[in-house]
Design a protein around this motif. Structure first.
Motif, mmCIF file in Angstrom:
data_model
loop_
_atom_site.group_PDB
_atom_site.id
_atom_site.type_symbol
_atom_site.label_atom_id
_atom_site.label_comp_id
_atom_site.label_asym_id
_atom_site.label_seq_id
_atom_site.Cartn_x
_atom_site.Cartn_y
_atom_site.Cartn_z
ATOM 1 N N ILE A 98 92.444 73.011 31.542
ATOM 2 C CA ILE A 98 93.421 73.849 32.236
ATOM 3 C C ILE A 98 92.714 74.876 33.111
ATOM 4 O O ILE A 98 93.083 75.090 34.278
ATOM 5 C CB ILE A 98 94.349 74.551 31.229
ATOM 6 N N ALA A 99 91.690 75.522 32.561
ATOM 7 C CA ALA A 99 91.002 76.583 33.288
ATOM 8 C C ALA A 99 90.247 76.076 34.504
ATOM 9 O O ALA A 99 90.084 76.805 35.489
ATOM 10 C CB ALA A 99 90.039 77.320 32.350
ATOM 11 N N ARG A 100 89.795 74.834 34.449
ATOM 12 C CA ARG A 100 88.982 74.303 35.551
ATOM 13 C C ARG A 100 89.790 73.416 36.503
ATOM 14 O O ARG A 100 89.229 72.826 37.422
ATOM 15 C CB ARG A 100 87.811 73.500 34.992
ATOM 16 N N SER A 101 91.093 73.305 36.288
ATOM 17 C CA SER A 101 91.940 72.508 37.174
ATOM 18 C C SER A 101 92.473 73.372 38.312
ATOM 19 O O SER A 101 92.387 74.613 38.273
ATOM 20 C CB SER A 101 93.110 71.896 36.394
ATOM 21 N N GLY A 102 93.038 72.712 39.324
ATOM 22 C CA GLY A 102 93.668 73.432 40.409
ATOM 23 C C GLY A 102 94.909 74.167 39.946
ATOM 24 O O GLY A 102 95.419 73.927 38.836
ATOM 25 N N SER A 103 95.425 75.028 40.796
ATOM 26 C CA SER A 103 96.530 75.892 40.397
ATOM 27 C C SER A 103 97.776 75.099 39.997
ATOM 28 O O SER A 103 98.431 75.428 39.004
ATOM 29 C CB SER A 103 96.866 76.868 41.524
ATOM 30 N N ARG A 104 98.113 74.059 40.735
ATOM 31 C CA ARG A 104 99.316 73.277 40.421
ATOM 32 C C ARG A 104 99.162 72.503 39.117
ATOM 33 O O ARG A 104 100.044 72.521 38.256
ATOM 34 C CB ARG A 104 99.633 72.324 41.570
ATOM 35 N N VAL A 105 98.041 71.823 38.980
ATOM 36 C CA VAL A 105 97.805 71.053 37.759
ATOM 37 C C VAL A 105 97.695 71.986 36.559
ATOM 38 O O VAL A 105 98.249 71.720 35.483
ATOM 39 C CB VAL A 105 96.533 70.197 37.897
ATOM 40 N N ALA A 106 96.999 73.110 36.743
ATOM 41 C CA ALA A 106 96.851 74.067 35.646
ATOM 42 C C ALA A 106 98.200 74.638 35.238
ATOM 43 O O ALA A 106 98.470 74.817 34.045
ATOM 44 C CB ALA A 106 95.905 75.190 36.066
ATOM 45 N N GLY A 107 99.064 74.923 36.219
ATOM 46 C CA GLY A 107 100.384 75.449 35.898
ATOM 47 C C GLY A 107 101.216 74.459 35.094
ATOM 48 O O GLY A 107 101.900 74.843 34.138
ATOM 49 N N LEU A 108 101.136 73.173 35.481
ATOM 50 C CA LEU A 108 101.882 72.143 34.756
ATOM 51 C C LEU A 108 101.340 71.983 33.340
ATOM 52 O O LEU A 108 102.113 71.933 32.367
ATOM 53 C CB LEU A 108 101.800 70.822 35.512
ATOM 54 N N LEU A 109 100.017 71.900 33.201
ATOM 55 C CA LEU A 109 99.416 71.741 31.882
ATOM 56 C C LEU A 109 99.689 72.948 30.997
ATOM 57 O O LEU A 109 99.948 72.813 29.797
ATOM 58 C CB LEU A 109 97.905 71.530 32.015
ATOM 59 N N ARG A 110 99.659 74.142 31.597
ATOM 60 C CA ARG A 110 99.920 75.355 30.816
ATOM 61 C C ARG A 110 101.359 75.380 30.328
ATOM 62 O O ARG A 110 101.639 75.788 29.193
ATOM 63 C CB ARG A 110 99.622 76.587 31.664
ATOM 64 N N ALA A 111 102.277 74.948 31.176
ATOM 65 C CA ALA A 111 103.685 74.918 30.770
ATOM 66 C C ALA A 111 103.911 73.928 29.626
ATOM 67 O O ALA A 111 104.629 74.221 28.663
ATOM 68 C CB ALA A 111 104.563 74.554 31.965
ATOM 69 N N LEU A 112 103.284 72.764 29.707
ATOM 70 C CA LEU A 112 103.422 71.774 28.643
ATOM 71 C C LEU A 112 102.782 72.263 27.343
ATOM 72 O O LEU A 112 103.305 72.016 26.252
ATOM 73 C CB LEU A 112 102.786 70.456 29.077
ATOM 74 N N THR A 113 101.660 72.964 27.466
ATOM 75 C CA THR A 113 100.960 73.453 26.278
ATOM 76 C C THR A 113 101.741 74.539 25.562
ATOM 77 O O THR A 113 101.766 74.590 24.323
ATOM 78 C CB THR A 113 99.570 73.980 26.673
ATOM 79 N N THR A 114 102.372 75.403 26.329
ATOM 80 C CA THR A 114 103.104 76.525 25.716
ATOM 81 C C THR A 114 104.534 76.167 25.332
ATOM 82 O O THR A 114 105.253 77.021 24.814
ATOM 83 C CB THR A 114 103.133 77.719 26.691
ATOM 84 N N LEU A 115 104.945 74.935 25.566
ATOM 85 C CA LEU A 115 106.306 74.528 25.229
ATOM 86 C C LEU A 115 106.642 74.746 23.751
ATOM 87 O O LEU A 115 107.737 75.219 23.430
ATOM 88 C CB LEU A 115 106.525 73.060 25.617
ATOM 89 N N PRO A 116 105.734 74.442 22.796
ATOM 90 C CA PRO A 116 106.071 74.705 21.392
ATOM 91 C C PRO A 116 106.324 76.176 21.072
ATOM 92 O O PRO A 116 106.943 76.479 20.049
ATOM 93 C CB PRO A 116 104.834 74.188 20.642
ATOM 94 N N LEU A 117 105.850 77.089 21.923
ATOM 95 C CA LEU A 117 106.079 78.514 21.679
ATOM 96 C C LEU A 117 107.535 78.895 21.884
ATOM 97 O O LEU A 117 108.055 79.788 21.202
ATOM 98 C CB LEU A 117 105.195 79.359 22.593
ATOM 99 N N VAL A 118 108.191 78.247 22.828
ATOM 100 C CA VAL A 118 109.586 78.572 23.132
ATOM 101 C C VAL A 118 110.550 77.567 22.503
ATOM 102 O O VAL A 118 111.750 77.818 22.450
ATOM 103 C CB VAL A 118 109.806 78.642 24.658
ATOM 104 N N MET A 119 110.025 76.455 22.030
ATOM 105 C CA MET A 119 110.869 75.454 21.393
ATOM 106 C C MET A 119 111.179 75.867 19.959
ATOM 107 O O MET A 119 110.291 76.305 19.231
ATOM 108 C CB MET A 119 110.153 74.097 21.402
ATOM 109 N N PRO A 120 112.426 75.750 19.513
ATOM 110 C CA PRO A 120 112.726 76.035 18.105
ATOM 111 C C PRO A 120 111.921 75.121 17.192
ATOM 112 O O PRO A 120 111.795 73.915 17.466
ATOM 113 C CB PRO A 120 114.230 75.734 18.004
ATOM 114 N N PRO A 121 111.332 75.665 16.121
ATOM 115 C CA PRO A 121 110.500 74.833 15.233
ATOM 116 C C PRO A 121 111.229 73.615 14.675
ATOM 117 O O PRO A 121 110.627 72.560 14.497
ATOM 118 C CB PRO A 121 110.109 75.809 14.121
ATOM 119 N N LEU A 122 112.534 73.747 14.403
ATOM 120 C CA LEU A 122 113.280 72.601 13.894
ATOM 121 C C LEU A 122 113.312 71.466 14.908
ATOM 122 O O LEU A 122 113.247 70.291 14.542
ATOM 123 C CB LEU A 122 114.697 73.034 13.528
#
Length: 288
Positions: A98-122
């Protein structure tokens, strides 16, 4: 000439006074804002205070040492440690990508990675079931080809904990990578160091504070995981019943006693406090 010296001296005195006399904390806060601030602080602290007051302290040691509580505690520590190791193995490379990717790719990967943070655990538990369950996307193939069943096993606990804890480690390591930059890695590469040597001798030492902080947060999140574990791994004593599940079971009239549940809750709070102090000690920098 005299005016210049006077101005310079005044600026020097002002700068010195600023360093010696820091701005008083809260000086610019409107007084009316103290009321909701205190209410918010009370909302965070009073439930914990109530738990400490509710505890039967003479019985707390015996409650923690009971067979059911020890089983839940041991399983929680074992699975949380295993999931933390798994998160380190897959999380550090993901953070580097993520850190070494371009801004668009990094933004997409970061959003996918942080999805469990906002997703209800159930919801996460249901998603894991549809992926690794008997009729899941991958689980059906594992069972047909190798006879492997993951749901409602200790391995399912580790996977569920890793699913919810991984974003904490990735975010911490990615932030450390972006702060460190690539200057030292570039210099090492120009001196003839290979990619693995640069990673081991340059990148890892630079991001070590962020990696340690992310590891501790990851372990704490795995230790307190409940929702995804309950759906994907179940609540079998000695197999999948971790401390959060033991506490939930006790307050629903089964398993360990409520004294044990309160004792385990206090133990989790103590662990959280220790983690906060560790993070503070790592992130505190000496004042100049």
């Amino acid at each position: 000439m005299t005016e210049t010296v006077t101005v310079t001296s005044t600026e020097t005195v002002t700068a010195t006074a600023t360093k010696r006399s820091p701005i008083r904390t809260g000086a610019a806060i409107p007084r009316l804002l103290y009321i909701p601030a205190v209410v918010g602080l009370a909302l965070l602290i009073l439930p914990i205070v109530g738990l400490f007051l509710r505890a039967d302290w003479p019985r707390v040691p015996a409650a923690i040492m009971s067979a059911e509580a020890q089983s839940a505690l041991g399983l929680s520590l074992q699975t949380a440690l295993s999931s933390t190791v798994l998160c380190i193995i897959v999380g550090v490379p993901l953070a580097l990508l993520i850190a070494r990717s371009g801004s668009r790719v990094a933004g997409l990967l970061r959003a996918l990675t942080t999805l469990p943070l906002v997703m209800p655990p159930l919801v996460g538990g249901i998603a894991l079931l549809y992926l690794l369950g008997r009729n899941g996307l991958v689980g059906s193939g594992l069972e047909l080809a190798f006879g492997i069943r993951i749901p409602f096993t200790t391995a399912a606990v580790v996977i569920a904990q890793s699913f919810v804890a991984l974003p904490f480690l990735v975010i911490s390591v990615e932030g450390a990578l972006r702060t460190a930059g690539t200057r030292f890695e570039t210099v090492a590469a120009t001196l003839g160091a290979g990619r693995w040597m640069v990673f081991r001798r340059v990148t890892l030492p630079l991001i070590m504070p962020g990696l340690l902080a992310g590891t501790v947060l990851c372990f704490a999140r795995a230790l307190g995981e409940f929702g995804a574990t309950a759906l994907f791994a179940g609540n079998a004593a000695g197999i999948t019943r971790t401390m959060p599940l033991a506490i939930y079971t006790a307050f629903n009239g089964a398993g360990v006693s409520q004294d044990s549940a309160i004792a385990l809750s206090l133990l989790l709070i103590v662990v959280s406090i220790v983690i906060l102090f560790l993070l503070r000690s790592w992130r505190t920098t000496p004042e100049l």
